[in-house]
Every structure is written in C-alpha cells, then in structure tokens.
Enzyme design. Structure first.
Site, PDB file in Angstrom:
ATOM      1  N   ASP A  94       5.644  -6.891   1.067  1.00 37.80           N
ATOM      2  CA  ASP A  94       6.718  -6.533   2.004  1.00 37.80           C
ATOM      3  C   ASP A  94       7.922  -6.090   1.171  1.00 37.80           C
ATOM      4  O   ASP A  94       7.815  -5.898  -0.046  1.00 37.80           O
ATOM      5  CB  ASP A  94       7.042  -7.714   2.926  1.00 37.80           C
ATOM      6  N   GLU A 132       4.611 -13.711  11.520  1.00 39.95           N
ATOM      7  CA  GLU A 132       4.762 -12.495  10.715  1.00 39.95           C
ATOM      8  C   GLU A 132       5.307 -11.339  11.544  1.00 39.95           C
ATOM      9  O   GLU A 132       6.126 -10.563  11.073  1.00 39.95           O
ATOM     10  CB  GLU A 132       3.419 -12.093  10.071  1.00 39.95           C
ATOM     11  N   TYR A 160       0.266  -4.908   5.914  1.00 36.06           N
ATOM     12  CA  TYR A 160       1.079  -6.075   5.541  1.00 36.06           C
ATOM     13  C   TYR A 160       0.678  -7.322   6.348  1.00 36.06           C
ATOM     14  O   TYR A 160       0.374  -8.377   5.799  1.00 36.06           O
ATOM     15  CB  TYR A 160       2.586  -5.766   5.742  1.00 36.06           C
TER      16      TYR A 160
END
Ligand code: SF4
Length: 324
Positions: free
Chosen positions: A131, A32, A113
C-alpha cells in the site's frame, strides 16, 4: 535479518486494533476496505458497528443495500460499500470464503492490495501487501530514486516487498511493514532513531529519507459546479438516486440538480466547497417551489436522510440551510 527484526519489533510494539484480534477473513476484508479511505481512529467505531449489524458474510449478503450504505454513512466512497455487499452475495453463492490470493481477486471490488492482505493475514499465504505506507518504506529501505507513480517502479517495489518476506510469517511480516510505515517511517518526519531496521536502510545511510519516495506531480483536481435544487414540501426534502450527471456519488441519494465541469471562472457565488477524490465541487444551492423539472423524486424528512447512507456533502447542505 531485516524481516526477522521487523517481525520481533511488530510483536512487541503493535497497536491493539480490533481487526488484529481475529483471523476471520470477513472481518479482515472489511477492515481493509474501510481503512482504504480514512484513518484507524475513524474506522474503529464503523468497523465495530458494522460487525454487530452483520456478524457474518452471510448476514451481509442478505441485508438490504440501504441498510449497508446507511452503516457506511460518513465514511465516503459508497461504491466500496456496494461492492462489499455484492461480493458478499458472490461468497454466499460460492458457499465458501475464497482462501487464496487468486480466488480473492475474483470478488467484486477486491484488487491486488486487498487480496494480498486477506490471503496473507487470514490464510498465511506468502504474498506481499503493498500500500502507500509499504511503498514509502521500501523506497527508503532501498533508496529508490525512480518515480513510484510509474508502473515499472511499482513492479520493482512489489518484487522487493515479496523478497523481503524471506521465510517469515507473511501475516506478521506484512502487518509489520504497514505498521512501520504508519507509525515510524511516516511521510514527513520519519523517526529513524526508533526504527528497528535502520541498520538495513539505504536512505538512512545516505541521508535521503525525506527525498523518498520520489513522486511525480499529483493528479490534477477537476473543478465542478453542482447546482442543486432544495425543494421543500410539507416538511420534506426532495431527493433523487438517479446518476444526476455527477461522476461522484453515483447511486447514492442526493438533491436533484445538475453538475457541470468548470472550464472558466465561476460566475455564480457558491455556497460551499467539497472535495471527493479528484473532484473539487463548488455547490450552488437554489431553493425552488416545484420539482417539475426532475423525475424520480423521493420526499424525505431531513432528520431521516442520514439513514440512507448519504455523503457528508448532503449533511453539509442540510446544515447550511438550518434543516438539521
Ligand atoms: Fe524509514 Fe528511517 Fe527506518 Fe529507513 S531508517 S525505514 S527512513 S524510519
């Protein structure tokens, strides 16, 4: 039901990516962070190399920072690599990987996030990941005419995204939303004909797909002039790790020099132009014989510089001057 149809579509169509073959929170976290700055295609080899070098969060915590940033070299945003390293040290002290949205948020460099992505994908916590891709999908599904750059709209999108999970597996659902945004509901030419949720999509119904999401003007780019001194001695180049007055590349190895915001026309001819986030940098390269004006210089062989996790702007200068 939208979320069920979306999950079925995802299971049948998802791309086989290395970080999707694991529930290891460390690997998911790494992917990520890397994916925040570039494309899947670029990230795959970096991700694989990084996990070979540091297969566990403990091995990352024990590694020297220079080795971590060297493996990040070329990905940009080096502060993310340093935050990752710092957070690995935090986890080592905790003796356990944080396993909830709230506890993941306490890690250095982990925001809402990333925290939601790890909590839902690794631990199945019911939190929505929002996102840029998911923002676009939601604003089209609900045909939102409000500006997605505004906090109020962002809160609304977060709420809608959370409601959409609707009892489905949060890991599958969140990944399906991101995958839909990355492969079907793309910015310029959404492929609505192949979309598994087109029958629920208000923008599709109203023909407004290309008008969503609504975004206010982009952030202004800030122009800079970075005058660097290329000092050579016995086949080595002078580098410095001091902050150097640059708001970009803080704490990474760069050439000595000075950076100034450009407020009028550029008077000197520039050698190359490079953009880092919102900074447009005009680089002026000057050769010099002495580094007397600069402190804390380290002399490096040009071919070794890449081992120190330098930005691509440094590579560009070395290439320009025929030093690589
Ligand atoms: Fe996006 Fe089109 Fe699907 Fe709506 S129907 S979610 S605009 S791809």
């Amino acid at each position: 039901m939208l979320s069920k149809q979306l999950s079925i579509w995802y299971e049948e169509n998802r791309r086989d990516l290395p970080w999707r073959r694991t529930r290891d929170p460390y690997a998911i976290w790494l992917s990520e962070i890397m994916l925040q700055q570039t494309t899947v295609r670029v990230v795959i080899p970096y991700f694989e190399r990084f996990l070979i070098a540091f297969p566990t969060v403990e091995s990352l915590a024990k590694a020297p920072e220079a080795r971590v940033t060297a493996l990040w070299s070329g990905l940009g945003y080096y502060s993310r690599a340093r935050n990752l390293h710092q957070a690995a040290k935090q986890i080592e002290k905790l003796k356990k990987f944080p396993d909830s949205y709230a506890t993941l948020l306490t890690l250095k460099g982990v925001g809402p996030y990333t925290s939601a992505a790890i909590a839902s994908i690794a631990y199945g916590e019911s939190v929505a990941v929002v996102d840029g891709n998911v923002t676009r999908v939601i604003s089209r599904l609900f045909d939102l005419s409000a500006d997605v750059g505004i906090k109020k709209t962002q809160r609304e999108i977060q709420l809608l995204a959370t409601e959409l999970i609707n009892g489905q597996n949060p890991s599958t659902h969140n990944q399906a939303m991101m995958e839909l945004g990355a492969t079907i509901c793309v910015p310029k030419n959404p492929c609505c004909i192949l979309c598994p949720v087109s029958s629920y999509c208000k923008a599709f119904e109203n023909g407004t797909q290309l008008l969503r999401p609504v975004k206010s003007g982009k952030k202004k780019q800030v122009p800079w002039v970075w005058s660097i001194k290329l000092l050579e001695k016995n086949g080595r180049i002078a580098m410095t790790k001091s902050d150097n007055g640059t708001p970009w590349l803080k704490g990474t190895w760069v050439f000595p020099g000075t950076a100034k915001k450009l407020t009028g026309p550029l008077k000197k001819p520039w050698d190359l132009k490079h953009s880092i986030t919102k900074h447009n940098i005009f680089v002026v390269v000057e050769s010099a014989k002495t580094g007397d004006d600069f402190k804390n210089l380290t002399w490096m062989k040009p071919q070794d510089i890449k081992n120190f996790g330098v930005s691509s702007i440094v590579h560009k200068v070395l290439n320009l001057k025929g030093l690589l």
